[in-house]
Design an enzyme around this catalytic site. Structure first.
Site, PDB file in Angstrom:
ATOM      1  N   ASN A   9       0.866  -1.185   0.059  1.00  0.00           N
ATOM      2  CA  ASN A   9      -0.044   0.054   0.052  1.00  0.00           C
ATOM      3  C   ASN A   9       0.998   1.211  -0.047  1.00  0.00           C
ATOM      4  O   ASN A   9       1.598   1.516   1.099  1.00  0.00           O
ATOM      5  CB  ASN A   9      -1.004   0.157   1.238  1.00  0.00           C
ATOM      6  CG  ASN A   9      -2.016   1.131   1.177  1.00  0.00           C
ATOM      7  OD1 ASN A   9      -1.767   2.267   0.878  1.00  0.00           O
ATOM      8  ND2 ASN A   9      -3.022   0.638   1.794  1.00  0.00           N
ATOM      9  N   LYS A  12       0.402   3.632   2.814  1.00  0.00           N
ATOM     10  CA  LYS A  12       1.026   3.389   4.049  1.00  0.00           C
ATOM     11  C   LYS A  12       2.544   3.914   4.021  1.00  0.00           C
ATOM     12  O   LYS A  12       3.080   4.010   5.170  1.00  0.00           O
ATOM     13  CB  LYS A  12       0.806   2.031   4.367  1.00  0.00           C
ATOM     14  CG  LYS A  12      -0.482   1.873   5.043  1.00  0.00           C
ATOM     15  CD  LYS A  12      -0.813   0.492   5.645  1.00  0.00           C
ATOM     16  CE  LYS A  12      -2.109   0.084   6.223  1.00  0.00           C
ATOM     17  NZ  LYS A  12      -2.206  -1.149   6.884  1.00  0.00           N
ATOM     18  N   ASP A  67      -0.972  -3.411  10.918  1.00  0.00           N
ATOM     19  CA  ASP A  67      -2.361  -3.699  10.656  1.00  0.00           C
ATOM     20  C   ASP A  67      -3.228  -2.865  11.427  1.00  0.00           C
ATOM     21  O   ASP A  67      -3.160  -2.697  12.618  1.00  0.00           O
ATOM     22  CB  ASP A  67      -2.496  -5.302  11.010  1.00  0.00           C
ATOM     23  CG  ASP A  67      -3.884  -5.924  10.412  1.00  0.00           C
ATOM     24  OD1 ASP A  67      -3.654  -6.025   9.286  1.00  0.00           O
ATOM     25  OD2 ASP A  67      -4.543  -6.194  11.013  1.00  0.00           O
ATOM     26  N   SER A  68      -4.145  -2.377  10.751  1.00  0.00           N
ATOM     27  CA  SER A  68      -5.170  -1.403  11.214  1.00  0.00           C
ATOM     28  C   SER A  68      -6.402  -1.311  10.558  1.00  0.00           C
ATOM     29  O   SER A  68      -6.619  -1.788   9.635  1.00  0.00           O
ATOM     30  CB  SER A  68      -4.282   0.105  11.062  1.00  0.00           C
ATOM     31  OG  SER A  68      -4.192   0.248   9.463  1.00  0.00           O
TER      32      SER A  68
END
Length: 197
Positions: A9, A12, A67-68
């Protein structure tokens, strides 16, 4: 020194590069170009470790993985670990956002509490592992606003803004977001551990 961020991503990667540059300018965050592991964990921590372990093993570098997701109180903490797939396996951010808004359509403001969670795993080539978490409390708007951010940012109104001047994260500048976000909060917890690098 380089540390690999275990994500494909680009948003990110850019966000982490900004956060890390402010706190540890000696660290260079690089994107990950290896195979994407199956994220079959049921918690943010499990999925972050899966990604960080895979990236460290593939590159031989220290690896960070985030990880969100968004956790909505009235939905029992969902979408949570399923935030990226809330509207299906295509990872369609716009569809995810629209589905969440539709599910909360009749929910009044006092019951729209939510928080972003970021869990960051650090895996070192020698096998040491660390996991930290950051939370950004707020509530969900009734409609999208703002042109910034990504994912659920356009509907998330963080706590702590002056009354009557509240904005979604979609209306924040990149610097505003970096200084307050769940990732910035998690990274602040991680910073002492980066001495291991």
């Amino acid at each position: 020194m380089q540390v690999v961020l275990a994500t494909h991503n680009a948003h990110k990667v850019a966000e982490f590069q900004q956060i890390v540059a402010q706190a540890r300018p000696d660290l260079e965050v690089v994107g990950y170009d290896g195979p994407e592991p199956v994220e079959d964990g049921v918690t943010f921590a499990e999925n972050a470790l899966i990604k960080a372990r895979a990236a460290s093993a593939h590159t031989g570098l220290a690896a960070l993985a985030d990880d969100s997701g968004i956790c909505v109180d009235v939905l029992g903490g969902s979408p949570g670990v399923f935030s990226a797939y809330w509207a299906g396996q295509k990872k369609d951010a716009a569809a995810n956002l629209e589905l969440l808004l539709d599910q909360l359509r009749d929910i009044a403001d006092p019951h729209r509490a939510a928080h972003f969670t970021s869990t960051i795993a650090l895996v070192l080539p020698d096998g040491r592992e660390h996991v930290v978490e950051g939370r950004w409390p707020g509530r969900l708007a009734h409609a999208s606003s703002g042109d910034g951010g990504f994912g659920y940012d356009p509907i998330f109104i963080p706590d702590g803004q002056p009354e009557g001047q509240e904005r979604t994260v979609g209306g924040f500048s990149a610097d505003e977001k970096q200084s307050q976000s769940h990732r910035a909060r998690a990274f602040a917890e991680l910073l002492p551990l980066l001495g291991a690098l």
